[in-house]
Design an enzyme around this catalytic site. Structure first.
Site, PDB file in Angstrom:
ATOM      1  N   ALA A  93       0.820  -1.209   0.000  1.00 31.95           N
ATOM      2  CA  ALA A  93       0.000   0.000   0.000  1.00 31.95           C
ATOM      3  C   ALA A  93       0.855   1.261   0.000  1.00 31.95           C
ATOM      4  O   ALA A  93       0.505   2.259  -0.639  1.00 31.95           O
ATOM      5  CB  ALA A  93      -0.937  -0.009   1.205  1.00 31.95           C
ATOM      6  N   THR A  94       1.976   1.236   0.696  1.00 31.64           N
ATOM      7  CA  THR A  94       2.825   2.433   0.757  1.00 31.64           C
ATOM      8  C   THR A  94       3.342   2.820  -0.621  1.00 31.64           C
ATOM      9  O   THR A  94       3.307   3.995  -1.011  1.00 31.64           O
ATOM     10  CB  THR A  94       3.997   2.215   1.729  1.00 31.64           C
ATOM     11  OG1 THR A  94       3.477   2.001   3.042  1.00 31.64           O
ATOM     12  CG2 THR A  94       4.925   3.418   1.745  1.00 31.64           C
ATOM     13  N   ASN A 104      -6.784   3.402  10.502  1.00 28.56           N
ATOM     14  CA  ASN A 104      -6.045   2.226  10.947  1.00 28.56           C
ATOM     15  C   ASN A 104      -5.869   2.154  12.456  1.00 28.56           C
ATOM     16  O   ASN A 104      -5.631   1.084  13.007  1.00 28.56           O
ATOM     17  CB  ASN A 104      -4.667   2.166  10.270  1.00 28.56           C
ATOM     18  CG  ASN A 104      -3.891   3.459  10.435  1.00 28.56           C
ATOM     19  OD1 ASN A 104      -4.328   4.517   9.987  1.00 28.56           O
ATOM     20  ND2 ASN A 104      -2.734   3.396  11.070  1.00 28.56           N
ATOM     21  N   GLN A 143      -7.497  -0.723   5.396  1.00 30.14           N
ATOM     22  CA  GLN A 143      -8.062  -1.355   6.586  1.00 30.14           C
ATOM     23  C   GLN A 143      -9.503  -1.804   6.393  1.00 30.14           C
ATOM     24  O   GLN A 143      -9.993  -2.663   7.117  1.00 30.14           O
ATOM     25  CB  GLN A 143      -7.977  -0.391   7.780  1.00 30.14           C
ATOM     26  CG  GLN A 143      -6.571  -0.131   8.272  1.00 30.14           C
ATOM     27  CD  GLN A 143      -5.917  -1.357   8.878  1.00 30.14           C
ATOM     28  OE1 GLN A 143      -6.572  -2.338   9.218  1.00 30.14           O
ATOM     29  NE2 GLN A 143      -4.591  -1.301   9.038  1.00 30.14           N
ATOM     30  N   SER A 198      -3.671  -3.515   0.473  1.00 30.11           N
ATOM     31  CA  SER A 198      -2.562  -4.464   0.449  1.00 30.11           C
ATOM     32  C   SER A 198      -2.993  -5.858   0.881  1.00 30.11           C
ATOM     33  O   SER A 198      -4.035  -6.055   1.497  1.00 30.11           O
ATOM     34  CB  SER A 198      -1.405  -3.976   1.333  1.00 30.11           C
ATOM     35  OG  SER A 198      -1.802  -3.929   2.683  1.00 30.11           O
ATOM     36  N   HIS A 215      -1.301  -8.174   2.926  1.00 30.34           N
ATOM     37  CA  HIS A 215      -1.003  -8.751   4.245  1.00 30.34           C
ATOM     38  C   HIS A 215      -1.987  -8.340   5.330  1.00 30.34           C
ATOM     39  O   HIS A 215      -1.945  -8.852   6.445  1.00 30.34           O
ATOM     40  CB  HIS A 215       0.435  -8.436   4.669  1.00 30.34           C
ATOM     41  CG  HIS A 215       0.661  -7.036   5.145  1.00 30.34           C
ATOM     42  ND1 HIS A 215       0.815  -6.724   6.469  1.00 30.34           N
ATOM     43  CD2 HIS A 215       0.764  -5.870   4.473  1.00 30.34           C
ATOM     44  CE1 HIS A 215       1.018  -5.414   6.597  1.00 30.34           C
ATOM     45  NE2 HIS A 215       0.990  -4.888   5.399  1.00 30.34           N
ATOM     46  N   THR A 259      10.086  -6.885 -12.373  1.00 33.01           N
ATOM     47  CA  THR A 259       9.577  -8.247 -12.452  1.00 33.01           C
ATOM     48  C   THR A 259       8.487  -8.475 -11.411  1.00 33.01           C
ATOM     49  O   THR A 259       8.661  -8.158 -10.232  1.00 33.01           O
ATOM     50  CB  THR A 259      10.717  -9.253 -12.220  1.00 33.01           C
ATOM     51  OG1 THR A 259      11.730  -9.037 -13.199  1.00 33.01           O
ATOM     52  CG2 THR A 259      10.213 -10.681 -12.312  1.00 33.01           C
ATOM     53  N   CYS A 275       3.731   1.352  11.651  1.00 28.70           N
ATOM     54  CA  CYS A 275       4.818   2.116  11.016  1.00 28.70           C
ATOM     55  C   CYS A 275       5.523   3.033  11.996  1.00 28.70           C
ATOM     56  O   CYS A 275       6.625   3.492  11.732  1.00 28.70           O
ATOM     57  CB  CYS A 275       4.261   2.936   9.852  1.00 28.70           C
ATOM     58  SG  CYS A 275       3.576   1.918   8.535  1.00 28.70           S
TER      59      CYS A 275
END
Length: 384
Positions: A74-75, A154, A182, A202, A204, A242, A327
């Site tokens: 996401a970042t 979040n 979130q 994202s 994870h 890649t 973070c």
């Protein structure tokens, strides 16, 4: 103390990878290991797997697969979206509107854009974390290019009224970007219904692997971004490099599982959150932040008046929880989200984010409540 003695209550930071997700990924490490850009059978198989995953991700959030660009998380997607969109449209203006409670990935990118000559308005929030939609409407200028408001916070779990924000912003002929990281997999997210122009989330956070995210760009609204990464034409030139085929396959598998169990997951998490908060509210001096607001079903942010926050977290060493975003959790600073909501530093430092997940049990909640009550009782520094 062994790991099994601990109770994990930090699912907003990251989640374990589902066994079925791991199972889907393994062949792409060992057998179908081709580069998705290679022009032979190994590459074609990898490319097919990527496109299948793209479809699985798209179905979870109701968009077209072609509108999704895979990233490393996401970042990176936030950086690509903000820099790419603003640079692509800077001839139309230089003003951006966001909110002071956004994730640090957004706020720090905004600061970088300010150094590039863009002007950013940071909306304030009330004591419950809500922005004022009338204020938002007033601060949009003829030079405004973009409004950037996250869907769900979040740290507090507060859900912003993105559909209403979208209507307001588009009435002013301005684009809307939203960090939906979130929200996805916890509450229904329909990108077409919400009318978002760019969105980010994202893998994870929804029981997929780390190192994979996605950027959504609304093709109906002709959303485009300027290319500012170079080295290949992967992902339509937006994000060269890649592709992480196993990770993308895992992301897709995680989205498929989330789609199938969203309603069940939502109710289970809501039940656990209610039991948690009922237990904690028995304590004197406890405040559930954003209580009574629309929130994520798995997220509780709670403050303990008269308690040393640093000692609190250390004494709760059998519980994996946090004082804010992962973070910034290694820094002993008060949450910027809670400070934006008007909270004093001492109270913000004595606040915890508790976020449950699919593996959380009622027994976990009962044990956590007992532990928190015991430690808070021991650490009380003032009589309330």
């Amino acid at each position: 103390m062994v790991l099994s003695d601990k109770i994990y209550l930090d699912f907003n930071a990251t989640t374990p990878v589902e066994p079925d997700v791991v199972k889907a990924m393994i062949p792409f490490f060992t057998e179908s290991f081709g580069n998705a850009s290679s022009d032979h059978s190994f590459g074609w198989a990898a490319d097919d797997a990527v496109e299948n995953a793209r479809g699985q991700v798209a179905r979870l959030v109701n968009c077209r697969p072609i509108e999704l660009t895979f990233t490393s998380g996401a970042t990176e997607a936030i950086n690509l979206a903000l820099f790419g969109f603003c640079m692509s449209n800077k001839s139309k203006g230089n003003h951006i509107v966001t909110c002071g409670t956004e994730h640090k990935a957004t706020l720090e990118t905004m600061e970088a854009l300010e150094r590039q000559g863009f002007v950013v308005t940071y909306l304030g929030v009330d004591k419950q974390g809500n922005i004022d939609l009338e204020e938002l409407e007033k601060v949009i200028l003829p030079s405004t290019l973009l409004v950037c408001i996250m869907m769900a916070n979040n740290e507090t779990g507060l859900v912003h009224p993105i559909k209403n924000i979208s209507k307001l912003v588009h009435a002013k002929h301005v684009a809307l970007m939203s960090d939906i990281t979130q929200a996805v997999g916890k509450i229904p997210v329909d990108l077409k219904e919400l009318g978002i122009d760019m969105a980010i989330f994202s893998s994870h956070k929804i029981y997929g692997p780390k190192g994979v995210g996605v950027l959504y760009m609304n093709k109906d609204n002709h959303t485009t971004i300027a290319k500012h990464l170079f080295g290949g034409n992967h992902e339509k030139g937006v994000r060269p490099g890649t592709l992480n085929v196993p990770g993308i396959v895992g992301f897709g598998a995680a989205c498929k599982i989330a789609s199938a169990h969203l309603e069940e997951y939502h109710q289970n998490q809501l039940d656990l959150r209610n039991r948690l908060e009922e237990g904690l509210l028995d304590l004197e001096g406890v405040t559930i932040n954003c209580h009574g607001q629309e929130r994520l079903p798995n997220t509780t942010n709670v403050s303990f008046a008269g308690v040393d926050g640093t000692k609190l977290l250390r004494h709760l060493n059998t519980l994996a929880l946090s004082r804010g975003s992962a973070c910034t959790s290694n820094q002993v600073n008060p949450s910027h989200v809670l400070k934006a909501m008007g909270m004093e530093d001492v109270d913000a430092l004595a606040s915890l984010r508790i976020s449950t997940g699919r593996s959380t049990t009622l027994d976990d909640i009962q044990k956590a409540v007992f532990k928190i009550k015991t430690v808070v009782g021991q650490l009380k520094t003032v009589v309330l």
